[in-house]
Design a protein around this motif. Sequence first.
Motif, short mmCIF file in Angstrom:
data_model
loop_
_atom_site.label_atom_id
_atom_site.label_comp_id
_atom_site.label_asym_id
_atom_site.label_seq_id
_atom_site.Cartn_x
_atom_site.Cartn_y
_atom_site.Cartn_z
N GLU A 6 -21.28 -16.79 18.32
CA GLU A 6 -20.76 -17.73 17.33
C GLU A 6 -19.67 -18.60 17.94
OE1 GLU A 6 -18.46 -17.49 13.04
OE2 GLU A 6 -19.80 -15.87 13.66
N PRO A 7 -19.83 -19.93 17.86
CA PRO A 7 -18.83 -20.83 18.47
C PRO A 7 -17.42 -20.59 17.98
CG PRO A 7 -20.81 -22.04 17.84
CD PRO A 7 -20.96 -20.67 17.28
N ALA A 8 -17.26 -20.27 16.69
CA ALA A 8 -15.92 -20.05 16.15
C ALA A 8 -15.24 -18.88 16.85
CB ALA A 8 -16.00 -19.79 14.65
N PHE A 9 -16.00 -17.84 17.14
CA PHE A 9 -15.43 -16.68 17.83
C PHE A 9 -15.03 -17.04 19.25
CE2 PHE A 9 -16.04 -13.02 20.67
CZ PHE A 9 -15.09 -12.16 20.14
N LEU A 10 -15.89 -17.73 19.97
CA LEU A 10 -15.58 -18.11 21.35
C LEU A 10 -14.37 -19.05 21.41
CD1 LEU A 10 -19.22 -18.73 22.68
CD2 LEU A 10 -17.82 -16.67 22.88
N LEU A 11 -14.31 -19.99 20.48
CA LEU A 11 -13.17 -20.91 20.45
C LEU A 11 -11.88 -20.15 20.15
CD1 LEU A 11 -11.97 -23.74 20.49
CD2 LEU A 11 -12.58 -23.97 18.07
N ALA A 12 -11.94 -19.22 19.21
CA ALA A 12 -10.75 -18.43 18.87
C ALA A 12 -10.27 -17.62 20.07
CB ALA A 12 -11.06 -17.50 17.69
N VAL A 13 -11.22 -17.04 20.79
CA VAL A 13 -10.87 -16.25 21.97
C VAL A 13 -10.19 -17.12 23.02
CG1 VAL A 13 -11.83 -15.01 23.95
CG2 VAL A 13 -12.59 -14.45 21.63
N LEU A 14 -10.72 -18.31 23.25
CA LEU A 14 -10.13 -19.21 24.25
C LEU A 14 -8.72 -19.63 23.85
CD1 LEU A 14 -13.19 -21.47 25.16
CD2 LEU A 14 -12.10 -19.73 26.58
N LEU A 15 -8.53 -19.93 22.57
CA LEU A 15 -7.19 -20.33 22.10
C LEU A 15 -6.20 -19.17 22.23
CD1 LEU A 15 -8.12 -22.41 18.92
CD2 LEU A 15 -7.31 -23.26 21.13
N VAL A 43 -4.25 -8.44 35.86
CA VAL A 43 -5.22 -9.00 34.90
C VAL A 43 -6.13 -7.91 34.36
CG1 VAL A 43 -7.19 -10.55 34.65
CG2 VAL A 43 -5.18 -11.31 35.93
N LEU A 44 -6.65 -7.06 35.25
CA LEU A 44 -7.56 -5.98 34.82
C LEU A 44 -6.85 -5.00 33.90
CD1 LEU A 44 -9.50 -5.28 38.16
CD2 LEU A 44 -10.19 -6.71 36.22
N VAL A 160 -16.94 -9.35 25.11
CA VAL A 160 -17.04 -10.79 25.31
C VAL A 160 -15.65 -11.38 25.51
CG1 VAL A 160 -17.69 -12.99 24.25
CG2 VAL A 160 -19.18 -10.99 24.00
N GLN A 161 -14.71 -10.97 24.68
CA GLN A 161 -13.34 -11.47 24.82
C GLN A 161 -12.75 -11.08 26.17
OE1 GLN A 161 -10.63 -10.39 21.70
NE2 GLN A 161 -8.92 -11.51 22.60
N VAL A 162 -12.94 -9.84 26.57
CA VAL A 162 -12.42 -9.37 27.86
C VAL A 162 -13.03 -10.17 29.01
CG1 VAL A 162 -12.51 -7.44 29.49
CG2 VAL A 162 -11.79 -7.05 27.13
N ALA A 163 -14.34 -10.41 28.95
CA ALA A 163 -15.01 -11.16 30.02
C ALA A 163 -14.47 -12.58 30.12
CB ALA A 163 -16.52 -11.18 29.78
N LEU A 164 -14.34 -13.25 28.97
CA LEU A 164 -13.84 -14.63 28.97
C LEU A 164 -12.39 -14.70 29.45
CD1 LEU A 164 -15.31 -16.01 25.61
CD2 LEU A 164 -15.98 -16.64 27.93
N GLU A 165 -11.56 -13.79 28.98
CA GLU A 165 -10.16 -13.80 29.39
C GLU A 165 -10.01 -13.46 30.86
OE1 GLU A 165 -7.43 -11.57 27.09
OE2 GLU A 165 -7.69 -12.78 25.27
N THR A 166 -10.82 -12.53 31.35
CA THR A 166 -10.74 -12.16 32.76
C THR A 166 -11.06 -13.35 33.65
OG1 THR A 166 -11.34 -9.85 32.28
CG2 THR A 166 -11.64 -10.62 34.55
N VAL A 167 -12.11 -14.07 33.31
CA VAL A 167 -12.48 -15.27 34.10
C VAL A 167 -11.36 -16.30 34.04
CG1 VAL A 167 -14.07 -17.22 34.25
CG2 VAL A 167 -14.96 -14.92 33.87
N LEU A 168 -10.83 -16.53 32.84
CA LEU A 168 -9.78 -17.53 32.67
C LEU A 168 -8.51 -17.14 33.42
CD1 LEU A 168 -8.84 -20.13 31.26
CD2 LEU A 168 -8.11 -18.72 29.34
N TYR A 169 -8.09 -15.89 33.27
CA TYR A 169 -6.84 -15.45 33.90
C TYR A 169 -6.97 -15.38 35.43
CZ TYR A 169 -4.88 -14.28 29.33
OH TYR A 169 -4.38 -14.34 28.05
#
Length: 212
Positions: A6-15, A43-44, A160-169
Amino acid sequence: MESIAEPAFLLAVLLIAVSPGPAVALILRRAAVGGFRAAVPTVLGLEAGLYAWALLAAAGVAGLVAASEAAFWVLRGVGAVVLVWLGVQALRAAWREHRAGRAAAGAGPGPRRGGWAAFGEGVLVQLANPKAAVFMVAFYPQFVPADRPLFATTALLALVQVALETVLYLSLAAGVARAGAWFRRPRVRTWLEGVSGTVLVALGLRVAVSSR
């Protein structure tokens, strides 16, 4: 699973990931002072702590913490102490750098903490954050469909949140580490330690006086 994509979830995670806070401050300091490899365990550790809170929220434990005034107060106190302690460490490092007056040439990366120590530090910073308990209880249920199992769905969403944040961080750490030679100049390094220490102490004090 539709809710995960869901785009809303992915956007919220990024923010959430890019919001200034203890995690970002800690990663920036580790990457700037010790280089990319020094930032990876931090980070881990932060993401392991985040995932633990998500599972605790799914199991109802985080909800008990959020609802209990005593538990919230204790966790708030621990979180404040941890952040202030990290900030004081950085300020002491800045003072040592200032007094040592290192030559810029050959300074190299700063002394690195052991990988497990840095990992544990990240976990502790995340778990000692009382706002994380409140946030997890309020955040994930919005994206769990009524016909899906709460624990399993939350666990997947958290992955999903952990994966996105790990890549970003890690990308952030790599970018900061590339400018490592500049950050390791004596004056810049002293300034960085002082600023990051002040920020961490301020965040700790904010946690200490914050309400729900």
